[in-house]
Design a protein around this motif. Structure first.
Motif: not given
Lengths: 115, 111
Positions: A33, A35, A37, A41-43, A45, A88, A90, A104, A106-109, A111, B36, B43, B90
């Protein structure tokens, strides 16, 4: 350790200059996936790949594209970044199996800054 | 339409105090629910999940959550908060291979 890796962690680009973000995984998951962000705010998709099948969200701008050349890697291409694309980004992976919810990882993102 | 609501945008608790973060969902079938946590610039890390069975689930870092079908809630709790718990939290529900996130709750911890 099995993980989701994103490179680079920080990316600066210029307005309108194409940029590619990278995600790789060692989990051997069949779903990846992307995302977006924004602050506080929320991520959101953008799209996802289920194996080689690409699934775009209806409200994802055409400016955003993705490639998944193999199970381990997935790329996010922003063809002409605007100031509003600073965020960001993700990457996440999941193993989709019948009857299971979608946990899911997640990776660290990355920026992204757009100048 | 399926949705997730986190009524509290920002919560401040004292270190050592108990914590409860609220989450309400709207979903017709048996939900798959997640919490989360996201530290600044990082992340998302999975704290815990509920798929079925025991409605009280234990997670990492001393967190737990209770699924209450009658209230459509999945609240996150911790008996004693540490300064390192300051982060964004979240709640999410899985649907069709995707996660539907709540708006998030920012937790601040004061000494």
């Amino acid at each position: 350790d099995a993980m989701v890796i994103q490179n680079p962690r920080y990316q600066v680009t210029q307005f309108g200059k194409p940029v590619t973000l990278s995600c790789s995984q060692t989990l051997n998951h069949n779903v990846m996936y992307w995302y977006q962000q924004k602050s506080s705010q929320a991520p959101k998709l953008l799209f996802h790949y289920y194996d080689k099948d690409f699934n775009n969200e209806a409200d994802t701008p055409d400016n955003f594209q993705s490639r998944r050349p193999n199970t381990s890697f997935c790329f996010l291409d922003i063809r002409s970044p605007g100031l509003g694309d600073a965020a960001m980004y993700l990457c996440a992976t999941a193993m989709r199996t019948s009857g299971m919810g979608n946990e899911q990882f997640f990776g660290p993102g990355t920026r992204l800054t757009v100048l | 339409a399926q949705s997730v609501t986190q009524p509290d945008i920002h919560i401040t608790v004292s270190e050592g105090a108990s914590l409860e973060l609220r989450c309400n969902y709207s979903y017709g079938a048996t939900p798959y629910l997640f919490w989360y946590v996201q530290s600044p610039g990082q992340g998302l890390q999975l704290l815990l999940k509920y798929f079925s069975g025991d409605t009280l689930v234990q997670g990492i870092k001393g967190f737990e959550a209770e699924f209450k079908r009658s209230q459509s809630s999945f609240n996150l709790r911790k008996p004693s908060v540490h300064w390192s718990d300051a982060a964004e939290y979240f709640c999410a529900v899985a649907k069709g291979g995707k996660l539907i996130f709540g708006q998030g709750t920012e937790l601040s911890v004061k000494p």
